[in-house]
Design a protein around this motif. Structure first.
Motif, PDB file in Angstrom:
ATOM      1  N   ARG A  97       0.619  -1.593  13.371  1.00  0.00           N
ATOM      2  CA  ARG A  97      -0.431  -1.144  12.456  1.00  0.00           C
ATOM      3  C   ARG A  97      -0.747  -2.249  11.451  1.00  0.00           C
ATOM      4  O   ARG A  97      -1.901  -2.498  11.124  1.00  0.00           O
ATOM      5  CB  ARG A  97       0.028   0.126  11.746  1.00  0.00           C
ATOM      6  N   LYS A  98       0.293  -2.933  10.971  1.00  0.00           N
ATOM      7  CA  LYS A  98       0.082  -4.015  10.020  1.00  0.00           C
ATOM      8  C   LYS A  98      -0.710  -5.145  10.675  1.00  0.00           C
ATOM      9  O   LYS A  98      -1.651  -5.671  10.095  1.00  0.00           O
ATOM     10  CB  LYS A  98       1.426  -4.548   9.502  1.00  0.00           C
ATOM     11  N   LYS A 147     -10.467  10.771   7.062  1.00  0.00           N
ATOM     12  CA  LYS A 147      -9.630  11.693   7.822  1.00  0.00           C
ATOM     13  C   LYS A 147     -10.426  12.192   9.024  1.00  0.00           C
ATOM     14  O   LYS A 147     -11.587  12.575   8.895  1.00  0.00           O
ATOM     15  CB  LYS A 147      -9.238  12.866   6.919  1.00  0.00           C
ATOM     16  N   GLY A 196      -6.884  15.376  12.055  1.00  0.00           N
ATOM     17  CA  GLY A 196      -5.868  15.277  11.006  1.00  0.00           C
ATOM     18  C   GLY A 196      -5.397  13.874  10.660  1.00  0.00           C
ATOM     19  O   GLY A 196      -4.781  13.680   9.611  1.00  0.00           O
ATOM     20  N   VAL A 228     -11.938  10.761   2.399  1.00  0.00           N
ATOM     21  CA  VAL A 228     -11.053  11.434   1.449  1.00  0.00           C
ATOM     22  C   VAL A 228     -10.934  10.633   0.151  1.00  0.00           C
ATOM     23  O   VAL A 228     -10.591  11.170  -0.888  1.00  0.00           O
ATOM     24  CB  VAL A 228      -9.638  11.716   2.016  1.00  0.00           C
ATOM     25  N   ARG A 229     -11.225   9.342   0.208  1.00  0.00           N
ATOM     26  CA  ARG A 229     -11.257   8.536  -1.021  1.00  0.00           C
ATOM     27  C   ARG A 229     -12.159   7.337  -0.757  1.00  0.00           C
ATOM     28  O   ARG A 229     -12.008   6.662   0.246  1.00  0.00           O
ATOM     29  CB  ARG A 229      -9.857   8.064  -1.397  1.00  0.00           C
ATOM     30  N   PHE A 267       3.895   0.130   3.438  1.00  0.00           N
ATOM     31  CA  PHE A 267       4.195  -1.273   3.695  1.00  0.00           C
ATOM     32  C   PHE A 267       3.068  -2.144   3.139  1.00  0.00           C
ATOM     33  O   PHE A 267       2.047  -1.622   2.680  1.00  0.00           O
ATOM     34  CB  PHE A 267       4.420  -1.546   5.192  1.00  0.00           C
ATOM     35  N   ARG A 301     -11.807  -0.363  -1.063  1.00  0.00           N
ATOM     36  CA  ARG A 301     -10.871   0.452  -0.296  1.00  0.00           C
ATOM     37  C   ARG A 301     -11.556   1.727   0.166  1.00  0.00           C
ATOM     38  O   ARG A 301     -12.548   2.176  -0.429  1.00  0.00           O
ATOM     39  CB  ARG A 301      -9.634   0.789  -1.119  1.00  0.00           C
ATOM     40  N   VAL A 324      -5.169  10.317   9.117  1.00  0.00           N
ATOM     41  CA  VAL A 324      -5.780   9.698   7.945  1.00  0.00           C
ATOM     42  C   VAL A 324      -5.702   8.180   8.106  1.00  0.00           C
ATOM     43  O   VAL A 324      -4.646   7.643   8.437  1.00  0.00           O
ATOM     44  CB  VAL A 324      -5.063  10.140   6.657  1.00  0.00           C
ATOM     45  N   MET A 353       0.866  -1.186   0.000  1.00  0.00           N
ATOM     46  CA  MET A 353       0.000   0.000   0.000  1.00  0.00           C
ATOM     47  C   MET A 353       0.900   1.233   0.000  1.00  0.00           C
ATOM     48  O   MET A 353       1.502   1.545   1.023  1.00  0.00           O
ATOM     49  CB  MET A 353      -0.880   0.002   1.250  1.00  0.00           C
ATOM     50  N   HIS A 373      -6.588   4.266   6.417  1.00  0.00           N
ATOM     51  CA  HIS A 373      -6.767   3.602   5.124  1.00  0.00           C
ATOM     52  C   HIS A 373      -7.267   2.174   5.314  1.00  0.00           C
ATOM     53  O   HIS A 373      -6.960   1.522   6.315  1.00  0.00           O
ATOM     54  CB  HIS A 373      -5.438   3.527   4.374  1.00  0.00           C
ATOM     55  N   SER A 374      -7.967   1.685   4.309  1.00  0.00           N
ATOM     56  CA  SER A 374      -8.314   0.260   4.314  1.00  0.00           C
ATOM     57  C   SER A 374      -8.309  -0.277   2.903  1.00  0.00           C
ATOM     58  O   SER A 374      -8.551   0.458   1.937  1.00  0.00           O
ATOM     59  CB  SER A 374      -9.706   0.050   4.917  1.00  0.00           C
ATOM     60  N   LEU A 375      -7.993  -1.554   2.792  1.00  0.00           N
ATOM     61  CA  LEU A 375      -8.119  -2.289   1.533  1.00  0.00           C
ATOM     62  C   LEU A 375      -8.439  -3.725   1.934  1.00  0.00           C
ATOM     63  O   LEU A 375      -7.662  -4.357   2.652  1.00  0.00           O
ATOM     64  CB  LEU A 375      -6.819  -2.229   0.726  1.00  0.00           C
ATOM     65  N   VAL A 422      -4.836  -8.428   2.806  1.00  0.00           N
ATOM     66  CA  VAL A 422      -6.184  -7.909   2.568  1.00  0.00           C
ATOM     67  C   VAL A 422      -7.241  -8.999   2.692  1.00  0.00           C
ATOM     68  O   VAL A 422      -8.432  -8.729   2.561  1.00  0.00           O
ATOM     69  CB  VAL A 422      -6.294  -7.238   1.176  1.00  0.00           C
ATOM     70  N   ASP A 454      -8.477   2.540  11.670  1.00  0.00           N
ATOM     71  CA  ASP A 454      -7.053   2.779  11.404  1.00  0.00           C
ATOM     72  C   ASP A 454      -6.686   4.222  11.763  1.00  0.00           C
ATOM     73  O   ASP A 454      -5.620   4.481  12.323  1.00  0.00           O
ATOM     74  CB  ASP A 454      -6.749   2.495   9.929  1.00  0.00           C
ATOM     75  N   TYR A 466      -3.779  13.780   0.418  1.00  0.00           N
ATOM     76  CA  TYR A 466      -5.076  13.109   0.514  1.00  0.00           C
ATOM     77  C   TYR A 466      -6.220  14.025   0.120  1.00  0.00           C
ATOM     78  O   TYR A 466      -7.328  13.592  -0.102  1.00  0.00           O
ATOM     79  CB  TYR A 466      -5.292  12.579   1.938  1.00  0.00           C
ATOM     80  N   LEU A 504      -4.344  -4.048  10.837  1.00  0.00           N
ATOM     81  CA  LEU A 504      -5.042  -4.046   9.541  1.00  0.00           C
ATOM     82  C   LEU A 504      -5.242  -5.477   9.025  1.00  0.00           C
ATOM     83  O   LEU A 504      -6.280  -5.803   8.445  1.00  0.00           O
ATOM     84  CB  LEU A 504      -4.275  -3.202   8.522  1.00  0.00           C
ATOM     85  N   SER A 546     -10.460   5.612   2.402  1.00  0.00           N
ATOM     86  CA  SER A 546      -9.552   6.425   3.203  1.00  0.00           C
ATOM     87  C   SER A 546     -10.392   7.511   3.859  1.00  0.00           C
ATOM     88  O   SER A 546     -11.236   8.115   3.201  1.00  0.00           O
ATOM     89  CB  SER A 546      -8.471   7.079   2.337  1.00  0.00           C
ATOM     90  N   PRO A 603       5.553  -0.550  10.323  1.00  0.00           N
ATOM     91  CA  PRO A 603       5.088  -0.469  11.705  1.00  0.00           C
ATOM     92  C   PRO A 603       4.276  -1.729  11.998  1.00  0.00           C
ATOM     93  O   PRO A 603       3.139  -1.857  11.576  1.00  0.00           O
ATOM     94  CB  PRO A 603       4.214   0.780  11.718  1.00  0.00           C
TER      95      PRO A 603
END
Lengths: 369, 201, 151
Positions: free
Chosen positions: C10-11, C75, C79, C41-42, A242, C71, C81, A237, C83-85, A246, C101, B10, C14, C73, C7
């Motif tokens: 975080r991984k 915010k 501030g 934001v997306r 990193f 996916r 942000v 990603m 993300h996901s997929l 999924v 996240d 973003y 997710l 994103s 990190p």
């Protein structure tokens, strides 16, 4: 030649409505749910995902239902759907060595490290239709047995490779070609062949694989290993910096060990064919590995004589959506085409008749002179 | 790849990706069909510097995972990250492999031959160049003709690179191969496809 | 991509969310109570990723076929942000993962998310994998050699 013709709109609308009616069938029988199809016709769904080249069990189940069980029609629907979606990224190549195994058998080593795990298989059934299938009786859950070690089972090819008896995988991170993005120009590399075979028609590949066993491009194959199970899908990603997992997908992998080959400076060793298919699709993975091996003829200085060794023939005809499109288009109106042929044929008949009369009359007139 | 890009990347994508990109697509198609016409893409996206707003909108609409982007400038980290985040397009240094190239103002035309011009089987596999200029109306007058122009059209962009007209002339000779070019300034652009012939007056 | 900058926490989070059943995830997410709002934001948007395999299992990569993904994103007002997929078509799940996240980047939320969402998700995942592995294990062939007559 195609000519736009208007008319038939009411007929088409009514035909679609009738098709929907027939698809639903007897209204006193409950309609199929997507969960039922995905859960209880899972292998049909797997085939649609594999040949539709889109992993999404729910969508594939919807397609099976919409197509009234016509799997090639369902595959067509899935292929059409995928063209509407943007591609976000590639996965990092899935690692089948870390598969969470649901079935794993080897025909080459009885005592293969990691063991023979039969999983949910049709093998050893008597192929007698079971009267219990007429009703929705209770079904026992699978037995459970504690797992002694959670180590991953090594691939059988890695075991043979340890002794230098089999051609090794040549690791690379080369960018593979993609037949959904670039038109195919022959000859192609193995990466593109594997992509085409992975989405190719099971029946076509099965017949070709069978033909190699019967002597049309014989490779003397053994099933080194078949494994079925879940593998994690990892994607880099860029926004995170990193790779994340999924989710996971079910795949079937077949390692076919084929006749050995040596050359000056290289000791003889087994050659290999490879099959990797979405879902629980053992027959397809085996057929794919046989055809993959047959198509590697040049690499082993084998003469290309059999259909299964003919790269362009195999790749151009293994896609059932392409095949059905061209075969089925024959039922569309060809009125003008056919009219032209009719005119030509009538003209030929006329010319022949005139010619015959001329021939007959010539001697007569001569005689009359 | 670094995760240390500003969070600015973003922001500024299409607020409505479907209709926003369709609007820009339509505008770029009109521009390509009418070489020399000044087309305003509006403010549907806000791209980070040094991307001109029109270049940002064009790429937000047209670039995707299958279209590698090439930046001529070095200070493009935020712009590249913005485009990668919003479009998925990879950034490449390989000019011959770029689907779009964001040039610097007064880019050296002698280096443009590095970009893809397509192949005779696939003339579309060429690079579309986005060239920022100082202004689209106040420069020296150039006369255009070719497909999409009934008789002749005049443009007057200011801040063109040295040797621009002759480089474009060489490119036009390659037809059906060749690159296509968009002059961008603010939210406006002028399309100069490979079929357009340019005459200095 | 360099793995030195991954990190791990975080991984791990997710990965756990992606593997988690959407029903459980939604339940645990809502049980967190009132959450700071997140602006998109997306996305969420549905698309595909190309799944790749390797020839022979360990050779050169090839394109196996695509998979649907979703996916998102988002915010936070502060501030962060997120993300996901995730595999499959599930806009709601993608939004929840992106929101979690983003929240997990705030020190007051990270421990709660770890305890109330990540751990239950991992526990469910591990239990499911254990069941699957044990059912498969029960189909292991235990060979025994028949006495042969030569000796």
């Amino acid at each position: 030649m195609y000519v736009a013709v208007k008319g038939g709109e009411a007929a088409i609308n009514n035909a679609h409505r009738l098709m929907a009616d027939r698809r639903r069938g007897d209204r006193n029988v409950p309609g199929l749910t997507i969960e039922q199809i995905a859960g209880q016709l899972a292998l049909a769904v797997d085939r649609v995902m594999a040949e539709g080249s889109l992993y999404d069990p729910d969508l594939a189940a919807m397609a099976v239902r919409q197509a009234r069980g016509d799997l090639i029609e369902a595959i067509f629907l899935l292929r059409a759907y995928r063209t509407t979606l943007p591609r976000f990224n590639n996965s990092t190549p899935i690692d089948t060595a870390t598969m969470r195994i649901e079935r794993r058998v080897s025909a080459t080593y009885k005592d293969i490290p990691g063991g023979q795990l039969l999983g949910p298989t049709f093998d050893y059934t008597h192929r007698l239709i079971d009267p219990a299938m007429t009703e929705d009786g209770p079904v026992e859950p699978g037995h459970r047995r504690p797992v002694e070690s959670d180590a991953c089972a090594p691939r059988v090819t890695d075991i043979l490779n340890g002794e230098g008896l089999i051609e090794p995988d040549v690791f690379s991170n080369a960018e593979p070609s993609d037949l959904t993005r670039e038109p195919t120009e022959y000859p192609v590399d193995r990466d593109l062949r594997l992509q085409a075979l992975a989405r190719g028609d099971e029946g076509f590949l099965l017949a070709l694989g069978y033909s190699t066993q019967r002597g049309y491009g014989r490779t003397h194959p053994f099933v080194g290993e078949i494994r079925i199970g879940m593998v994690d899908v990892e994607i880099d990603m860029p926004e995170l910096g990193f790779a994340v997992t999924v989710g996971s997908v079910r795949v079937t992998e077949c390692q076919m060990v084929s006749q050995f080959k040596g050359s000056a400076g290289v000791k003889p060793r087994f050659t290999r064919g490879y099959g990797l298919v979405f879902g629980h699709s053992e027959r397809k993975a085996m057929a794919m590995s046989l055809v993959d091996r047959a198509l590697r003829a040049d690499e082993f200085d084998e003469q290309r004589l059999a259909p299964a060794q003919d790269e362009e023939f195999v790749l151009e005809h293994c896609d059932n959506v392409q095949s059905t499109g061209f075969v089925e288009h024959l039922k569309l109106p060809h009125y003008v085409d056919f009219q032209a042929e009719l005119d030509l044929l009538r003209q030929l008949h006329e010319d022949t008749t005139t010619a015959t009369i001329d021939d007959d009359q010539a001697p007569l007139s001569e005689a009359a002179q | 790849m670094t995760a240390q890009v500003s969070t600015q990347i973003y922001e500024g994508g299409f607020s409505d990706p479907v209709f926003g990109s369709q609007t820009v697509f339509r505008a770029v198609m009109d521009a390509m069909a009418n070489p020399g016409r000044v087309i305003d893409l509006g403010q549907l996206t806000q791209a980070p510097a040094p991307l001109e707003p029109a270049a940002g909108a064009v790429l937000a609409a047209l670039a995707d995972y299958d279209t590698p982007l090439c930046f001529e400038a070095q200070n493009n980290a935020d712009a590249a990250a913005w485009l990668t985040f919003h479009t998925g397009a990879p950034v490449t240094a390989d000019r011959a492999n770029a689907a779009f190239a964001v040039l610097v103002s007064r880019s050296a035309v002698g280096t443009w031959s590095d970009f893809a011009i397509g192949t005779s089987s696939f003339p579309d596999r060429s690079t579309t160049l986005l060239l920022p200029v100082e202004d689209l109306r106040s420069g020296k007058r150039l006369t255009l003709n070719g497909p999409g122009i009934e008789h002749a059209a005049d443009i007057a962009p200011a801040g063109l690179p040295e040797g621009f007209a002759s480089a474009m002339g060489e490119n036009a000779k390659l037809f059906p191969l060749g690159f296509d070019l968009l002059l961008v300034c603010g939210s406006e652009l002028i399309a100069l496809p490979r079929t357009t012939r340019i005459m200095e007056n | 991509m360099s793995s030195s900058i991954v990190p791990t926490k975080r991984k791990r989070m997710l990965d756990a969310f992606a593997a988690c059943d959407p029903v459980l995830l939604s339940e645990r997410y809502h049980a967190l109570g009132d959450l700071p709002a997140a602006a998109p934001v997306r996305g969420p948007e549905i698309g595909m990723i190309m799944l790749r395999g390797r020839a022979g299992g360990g050779g050169a990569p090839f394109n196996l076929g695509e998979a649907s993904v979703t996916r998102a994103s988002v915010k936070l007002a502060s501030g962060e942000v997120g993300h996901s997929l995730i595999l499959g078509r599930n806009a709601r799940k993608a939004q929840i993962v992106a929101h979690l996240d983003a929240l997990a980047q705030r020190s007051e939320w990270a421990p709660r998310i770890e305890q109330d969402v990540v751990q239950p998700a991992l526990a469910q995942r591990d239990a499911e994998r254990k069941r699957q592995a044990e059912e498969t294990e029960a189909t292991r062939v235990d060979f025994f050699t028949m006495v042969r007559g030569e000796d």
